[in-house]
Write a protein that holds these residues in place. Structure first.
Motif, PDB file in Angstrom:
ATOM      1  N   ASP A 204     -45.580 -26.379 -17.799  1.00 29.26           N
ATOM      2  CA  ASP A 204     -46.090 -27.517 -17.577  1.00 29.26           C
ATOM      3  C   ASP A 204     -46.027 -28.479 -19.066  1.00 29.26           C
ATOM      4  O   ASP A 204     -45.842 -29.500 -19.246  1.00 29.26           O
ATOM      5  N   MET A 205     -46.609 -27.820 -19.915  1.00 27.03           N
ATOM      6  CA  MET A 205     -46.627 -28.594 -21.432  1.00 27.03           C
ATOM      7  C   MET A 205     -46.252 -27.363 -22.491  1.00 27.03           C
ATOM      8  O   MET A 205     -46.440 -26.134 -22.565  1.00 27.03           O
TER       9      MET A 205
ATOM     10  N   ASP B  27     -42.713 -31.235 -27.348  1.00 29.04           N
ATOM     11  CA  ASP B  27     -42.281 -32.204 -26.471  1.00 29.04           C
ATOM     12  C   ASP B  27     -41.007 -31.995 -25.682  1.00 29.04           C
ATOM     13  O   ASP B  27     -39.905 -31.592 -26.321  1.00 29.04           O
TER      14      ASP B  27
ATOM     15  N   GLN C 153     -47.257 -24.870 -27.793  1.00 32.70           N
ATOM     16  CA  GLN C 153     -47.842 -25.767 -26.772  1.00 32.70           C
ATOM     17  C   GLN C 153     -47.713 -27.257 -26.942  1.00 32.70           C
ATOM     18  O   GLN C 153     -47.748 -27.949 -26.295  1.00 32.70           O
TER      19      GLN C 153
END
Length: 194
Positions: free
Chosen positions: A182-183, A153, A150
């Motif tokens: 999303d992340m 980057d 998670q």
């Protein structure tokens, strides 16, 4: 770091690679109707996936995260489960295209999720170090990066991939898979571990 300039995308979408990806991603799921349908009409699905990837379409739909208890680590994890038809197949296709290049420069002691490596190989290495140099082999440090997937980057990962691969079609496919989350990277995606 060696840059891979070959046209890997043609290798990635070859019929042989797609067939391997369909078969690999179907392991443990062959009793399901969606998987049986793909396996029964493999040539049709291979042609469809080739066309889809040439048009730079990635078969992703929004998913709910699934919470589960990982008995190996004793932790509760959140996983995103991709659809077999065709998301999981595309993940296997992408990994097959980059695997050799990624493994080439990989540190010898990266063991998790790498075929032919794993905890048993790690145990072997540690035992060998203890046998060969018991005086200086005193400590073992086991570490885990909390929520590693998670915390990846996207921009940094994409910059690294751009340095490693020059094939824009392959990069577009990898970026579509990365941006589906999303992340960070999705726990549960075959591509995440690579």
């Amino acid at each position: 770091m060696k840059t891979i300039k070959d046209n890997l995308f043609d290798k990635v979408i070859s019929s042989a690679n797609l067939k391997r990806a369909i078969l690999r991603s179907s392991l443990g799921k062959r009793g399901r109707k969606d998987v049986q349908e793909v396996l029964a009409n493999m040539d049709k699905h291979i042609a469809y996936i080739q066309d889809m990837l040439k048009q730079r379409i990635y078969p992703c739909r929004p998913k709910k995260a699934i919470r589960f208890y990982d008995s190996n680590s004793g932790k509760e994890r959140i996983m995103i489960k991709p659809d077999y038809k065709y998301e999981q197949v595309v993940h296997h296709v992408a990994v097959e295209g980059i695997k050799e290049s990624i493994e080439h420069g990989m540190y010898d002691y990266v063991l998790g999720s790498v075929p032919g490596r794993g905890p048993h190989l790690g145990k072997k290495h540690i035992e060998r170090w203890i046998r060969k140099d018991p005086i200086n082999t005193k400590y073992i440090f086991k570490m885990d990066i909390r929520h590693f997937y998670q915390s990846v980057d996207h921009d940094i990962l994409k910059a690294w991939l751009r340095k490693k691969f020059r094939d824009q079609y392959l990069l577009d496919l990898l970026f579509l898979i990365i941006d589906a989350c999303d992340m960070g990277l999705a726990l549960g995606y075959y591509t995440s571990q690579w």
